[in-house]
Write an enzyme that holds these catalytic residues in place. Structure first.
Site, PDB file in Angstrom:
ATOM      1  N   GLU A 288     -13.665 -67.768 -61.320  1.00  0.00           N
ATOM      2  CA  GLU A 288     -14.618 -68.254 -60.309  1.00  0.00           C
ATOM      3  C   GLU A 288     -15.340 -69.516 -60.790  1.00  0.00           C
ATOM      4  O   GLU A 288     -15.757 -69.604 -61.939  1.00  0.00           O
ATOM      5  CB  GLU A 288     -15.643 -67.146 -60.033  1.00  0.00           C
ATOM      6  CG  GLU A 288     -16.721 -67.516 -59.029  1.00  0.00           C
ATOM      7  CD  GLU A 288     -17.809 -66.463 -58.944  1.00  0.00           C
ATOM      8  OE1 GLU A 288     -18.555 -66.475 -57.953  1.00  0.00           O
ATOM      9  OE2 GLU A 288     -17.906 -65.625 -59.884  1.00  0.00           O
ATOM     10  N   LYS A 352     -15.785 -67.754 -49.894  1.00  0.00           N
ATOM     11  CA  LYS A 352     -16.406 -66.444 -50.066  1.00  0.00           C
ATOM     12  C   LYS A 352     -17.135 -66.046 -48.794  1.00  0.00           C
ATOM     13  O   LYS A 352     -17.862 -66.843 -48.192  1.00  0.00           O
ATOM     14  CB  LYS A 352     -17.380 -66.478 -51.249  1.00  0.00           C
ATOM     15  CG  LYS A 352     -17.899 -65.113 -51.670  1.00  0.00           C
ATOM     16  CD  LYS A 352     -18.718 -65.213 -52.957  1.00  0.00           C
ATOM     17  CE  LYS A 352     -19.156 -63.845 -53.453  1.00  0.00           C
ATOM     18  NZ  LYS A 352     -19.952 -63.924 -54.688  1.00  0.00           N
ATOM     19  N   CYS A 405     -15.704 -62.705 -56.924  1.00  0.00           N
ATOM     20  CA  CYS A 405     -16.788 -62.033 -57.633  1.00  0.00           C
ATOM     21  C   CYS A 405     -17.026 -60.637 -57.062  1.00  0.00           C
ATOM     22  O   CYS A 405     -16.116 -59.836 -56.971  1.00  0.00           O
ATOM     23  CB  CYS A 405     -18.055 -62.895 -57.596  1.00  0.00           C
ATOM     24  SG  CYS A 405     -19.376 -62.312 -58.689  1.00  0.00           S
TER      25      CYS A 405
END
Length: 531
Positions: A288, A352, A405
């Site tokens: 990430e 995301k 994540c």
């Protein structure tokens, strides 16, 4: 056992609170990195006995009678979440001068909030409380409902649901493919509570038998699935995946002067030759936000990537993506993943969807600013959430299902498109958490998503744990925490049979309904026998 149960039931005041706190706290040892699930056979019987004594004031109405049960559940939950989530404070110590003020909020405030769900669970269970094993069913159903609510209320934070304590190894992970983590949590509470019946005797034979049956079925189904996995033919033409674990200290990632050297470290690891003369990687994965600048604003960086990648190789990397919001507006930033081919072209991207509150965005920002809470507004982040999840398509048509994540902890947010994916992809930076249980807990939850969805998992983490996991949750190859290097691996195992997210939700509600019926019959059984 009866004497111990009686003493715990009769506790009052401060000693009662201490025992509840202790019972919750020791439950954290069932979670990674310990995985000592048997401790929950101590935690939950103590909670049941405390609930047996939580009669409240019989003349004070429903609220007064339930208040004592809520309090016991809240203290139990507070102990559990402080003991299992204390490491969240480490993220605030990375830049302690700026954010140390928020340490009590992370270490005590968040557990206090999450404990409200366990308080709600014990209060609801108390409504159908009885003397027999039906009270265990009431507690299991209530905890399952509480964990489900924890998955979406106030953006959701289902980290360390009780069910994870029942799944420390692949043998014990397979039931999640059918029930999901919330269904497993409900069943686990019932099973782990069963020893409480040894202290109260009523309903002991039936309750212990049912708990033993459920536990054996849990292990038996796991053995069956793993045996089936060993007989599956290996998938053909599997790509070789290289995972880069750069081990970049978080303080360096925050230093502008380190950006160029961080980027070059990633490139150097990418260019390493395969171990033992193996096949060169087809896909290279960086964690990430590995690229420490806006990649599209640095064409030379794309050229450097093209120089390092060999013909036909592809890089999948976490980036920060910027987007022009129009005249008079600040640009929007996204926590994203890029797929970059060997010509240095960005061929696919995904943003995301589920951002971290107060880490990547500030919820209710305007309200907080009006209230003068400017310190919270100043916390790092400033990302925009994508309206929907996008699949990553690699050259040649292979697809990956991206989870950036902590998106990997939300099972109900994985949609049916996962059936089209060649693998789940989880890129993360757990360096914020330091050498604590956090990275191990995060890794376990990502593994469970692989089992639930019958897809292998590719996981790249800045400081670890990076791994390739097969569709049954078994580690194919990995890099341990706090190690720097690369690993090359095929995906292995093909695809596993799985139930859709909707089907698992239906199974979860069926579990809750079954437990509710057991609790109702147990609560009203005396009346049935006398009419």
């Amino acid at each position: 056992m009866q004497r111990l149960a009686g003493r715990i039931m009769l506790l009052w005041g401060f000693p009662r609170a201490v025992i509840a706190l202790f019972a919750g706290a020791i439950g954290a040892f069932a979670l990674p990195p310990f995985g000592f699930f048997a401790v929950l056979f101590i935690s939950f019987p103590i909670l049941v006995w405390l609930m047996d004594g939580a009669t409240g004031n019989p003349d004070g109405g429903w609220f007064a009678r339930l208040r004592s049960a809520f309090w016991i559940g809240w203290v139990f939950g507070f102990g559990y979440f402080v003991a299992s989530l204390w490491w969240l404070g480490n993220a605030l110590l990375i830049d302690a001068d700026e954010f140390a003020w928020a340490l009590p909020l992370a270490v005590l405030g968040l557990p206090a909030y999450l404990a409200l769900f366990y308080g709600l669970a014990t209060a609801l269970a108390r409504i159908l409380w009885s003397d027999g094993f039906g009270r265990l069913a009431a507690l299991g159903a209530a905890f399952g409902l509480a964990e489900w609510l924890r998955g979406f209320v106030a953006t959701g934070f289902p980290w360390n649901a009780v069910g994870y304590g029942a799944m420390p190894i692949p043998l014990m992970m397979q039931s999640s493919a059918f029930f999901g983590i919330f269904g497993i949590s409900a069943l686990a509470v019932f099973v782990f509570s069963a020893p409480a019946l040894l202290g109260t005797k009523k309903g002991m034979t039936a309750g212990l038998a049912l708990a033993a049956l459920l536990f054996c079925a849990h292990l038996g189904y796991g053995a069956y699935r793993l045996q089936m996995a060993d007989k599956m033919p290996a998938a053909e033409n599997q790509p070789v995946v290289r995972i880069v674990q750069p081990l970049i200290d978080q303080s360096r990632k925050l230093d502008d002067a380190e950006r160029a050297s961080i980027f070059e470290e990633h490139l150097a690891l990418t260019a390493l030759p395969p171990e033992n003369g193996g096949k060169r990687p087809d896909i290279v994965v960086w964690p990430e936000t590995s690229v420490p600048f806006i990649l599209t604003q640095n064409p030379d960086a794309l050229t450097r990537i093209a120089d390092v990648l060999q013909d036909g190789q592809v890089l999948v990397t976490g980036v920060v993506r910027s987007e022009d919001a129009g005249a008079g507006f600040a640009p929007r930033f996204y926590n994203s993943i890029y797929v970059i081919d060997s010509n240095g072209q960005i061929v696919s991207a995904a943003d995301k969807v589920h951002l971290v509150p107060f880490g990547e965005y500030v919820p209710y920002e305007d309200l907080l600013r009006n209230l003068g809470v400017t310190d919270a507004i100043a916390m790092p982040g400033g990302f925009t959430a994508a309206p929907q999840r996008a699949m990553l398509t690699l050259p040649g048509g292979r697809t990956l299902y991206p989870l950036i994540c902590y998106e990997a902890i939300f099972p109900d947010e994985i949609d049916d498109d996962v059936a089209k994916a060649g693998a789940l992809l989880n890129v993360t930076n757990d360096g914020w958490f330091g050498a604590t249980p956090g990275p191990y807990q995060h890794f376990q939850q990502a593994r469970i998503r692989a089992v639930e969805n019958g897809r292998p998992l590719i996981r790249a983490a800045n400081t670890g744990i990076s791994a390739v996991v097969d569709p049954f949750g078994r580690l194919i190859k990995g890099i341990g925490y706090n190690q720097k290097g690369v690993m090359d691996s095929t995906l292995g195992g093909g695809f596993a049979p799985y139930w859709s997210t909707r089907a698992r939700e239906n199974h979860f509600w069926l579990v809750l309904l079954s437990m509710l019926l057991i609790a109702i019959v147990s609560r009203t059984g005396f009346n049935f026998r006398t009419n």
